[in-house]
Design a protein around this motif. Sequence first.
Motif, PDB file in Angstrom:
ATOM      1  N   MET A 174      41.643  44.487  51.913  1.00  0.00           N
ATOM      2  CA  MET A 174      42.061  45.586  51.043  1.00  0.00           C
ATOM      3  C   MET A 174      43.017  45.113  49.963  1.00  0.00           C
ATOM      4  O   MET A 174      42.990  45.617  48.838  1.00  0.00           O
ATOM      5  N   LEU A 175      43.870  44.151  50.285  1.00  0.00           N
ATOM      6  CA  LEU A 175      44.835  43.663  49.304  1.00  0.00           C
ATOM      7  C   LEU A 175      44.133  43.085  48.080  1.00  0.00           C
ATOM      8  O   LEU A 175      44.558  43.319  46.942  1.00  0.00           O
ATOM      9  N   ALA A 176      43.041  42.351  48.300  1.00  0.00           N
ATOM     10  CA  ALA A 176      42.297  41.773  47.182  1.00  0.00           C
ATOM     11  C   ALA A 176      41.695  42.872  46.314  1.00  0.00           C
ATOM     12  O   ALA A 176      41.718  42.780  45.076  1.00  0.00           O
ATOM     13  N   LEU A 177      41.144  43.905  46.943  1.00  0.00           N
ATOM     14  CA  LEU A 177      40.592  45.021  46.174  1.00  0.00           C
ATOM     15  C   LEU A 177      41.683  45.745  45.399  1.00  0.00           C
ATOM     16  O   LEU A 177      41.492  46.139  44.244  1.00  0.00           O
TER      17      LEU A 177
ATOM     18  N   ALA B 176      41.935  46.402  41.421  1.00  0.00           N
ATOM     19  CA  ALA B 176      42.057  47.758  40.894  1.00  0.00           C
ATOM     20  C   ALA B 176      43.274  47.880  39.971  1.00  0.00           C
ATOM     21  O   ALA B 176      43.208  48.551  38.930  1.00  0.00           O
ATOM     22  N   GLU B 177      44.358  47.221  40.340  1.00  0.00           N
ATOM     23  CA  GLU B 177      45.559  47.243  39.504  1.00  0.00           C
ATOM     24  C   GLU B 177      45.321  46.590  38.150  1.00  0.00           C
ATOM     25  O   GLU B 177      45.992  46.930  37.168  1.00  0.00           O
TER      26      GLU B 177
ATOM     27  N   GLU C 121      39.961  47.088  37.165  1.00  0.00           N
ATOM     28  CA  GLU C 121      38.547  46.883  37.449  1.00  0.00           C
ATOM     29  C   GLU C 121      37.956  48.132  38.103  1.00  0.00           C
ATOM     30  O   GLU C 121      38.347  48.527  39.208  1.00  0.00           O
ATOM     31  N   GLY C 122      37.005  48.728  37.403  1.00  0.00           N
ATOM     32  CA  GLY C 122      36.438  49.994  37.850  1.00  0.00           C
ATOM     33  C   GLY C 122      35.720  49.923  39.178  1.00  0.00           C
ATOM     34  O   GLY C 122      35.803  50.858  39.989  1.00  0.00           O
ATOM     35  N   ALA C 123      34.989  48.844  39.432  1.00  0.00           N
ATOM     36  CA  ALA C 123      34.248  48.723  40.693  1.00  0.00           C
ATOM     37  C   ALA C 123      35.201  48.697  41.880  1.00  0.00           C
ATOM     38  O   ALA C 123      34.945  49.325  42.912  1.00  0.00           O
ATOM     39  N   ALA C 124      36.298  47.970  41.744  1.00  0.00           N
ATOM     40  CA  ALA C 124      37.281  47.914  42.829  1.00  0.00           C
ATOM     41  C   ALA C 124      37.891  49.290  43.060  1.00  0.00           C
ATOM     42  O   ALA C 124      38.074  49.715  44.206  1.00  0.00           O
ATOM     43  N   ARG C 125      38.201  49.984  41.985  1.00  0.00           N
ATOM     44  CA  ARG C 125      38.754  51.340  42.125  1.00  0.00           C
ATOM     45  C   ARG C 125      37.760  52.267  42.810  1.00  0.00           C
ATOM     46  O   ARG C 125      38.142  53.097  43.640  1.00  0.00           O
TER      47      ARG C 125
END
Length: 237
Positions: free
Chosen positions: A213-216, A220-221, A224-228
């Motif tokens: 989750m930390l990598a995602l 997101a921060e 990156e839309g896909a991660a969000r």
Amino acid sequence: MGDDLNKTPATRPAQNSAIDAFLEKARSVTDSRASRGRLIFALDATMSRQPTWDLAQSIQGEMFRTTAAQGGLDVQLVYFRGFGECRASRFVSGGEGLGALMAKISCRGGKTQIGRVLSHALDETRAQRVGALVYIGDAMEENPDALASTAGELGLLGLKAFMFQEGADLETQRAYREIARLTGGAHVAFDSSAPRRLAELLGAAAAYAVGGMLALERRAERGEGAARLLLSQMGAR
């Protein structure tokens, strides 16, 4: 310990130094191996899927590119096609290797075998930790309750399924969403006419397989839309 106590003071520091160096080297090897992620990349290879298979083959390298700085990724290709054919490759550590495997496979008519994919993922995870399961398909022709049962077992083992659906078939959507929900993963629809979206989704799922989750969250921060998108579903559990 008794032998060590019998050493002279001049000998012990040298011996301890050698032991410390050995332990440090062992830790570095262990950390290196632990940092590599493992991902199962599963695709429907029935006849109607050839265009999407070709697309997936052309963009799968995104998974390896995304995770290179995190320690790397090993990917296993799983596919089904024809009359009861469902196969799994070895784990490969680069886009060229996975691309070469995919290039040897052509799509054939047949029904979906998602249940066998989930059962295989269950066996692999029981043998050795797998960071994520990515599935790409557009149909579901099986008993959804049976799929849900296996998905629940995957969830108990901590293997999240990222179900990427081409198209908008409602029955398929319901089944994919339930698999994602039970495993704590995510379900996202995509259009093969917009390949960049699928490439970004693969990259985000691969990042999770390696760094969790930390990598995602870090991706997101960075906007990156896909991660969000994946996080929005995974965090809603």
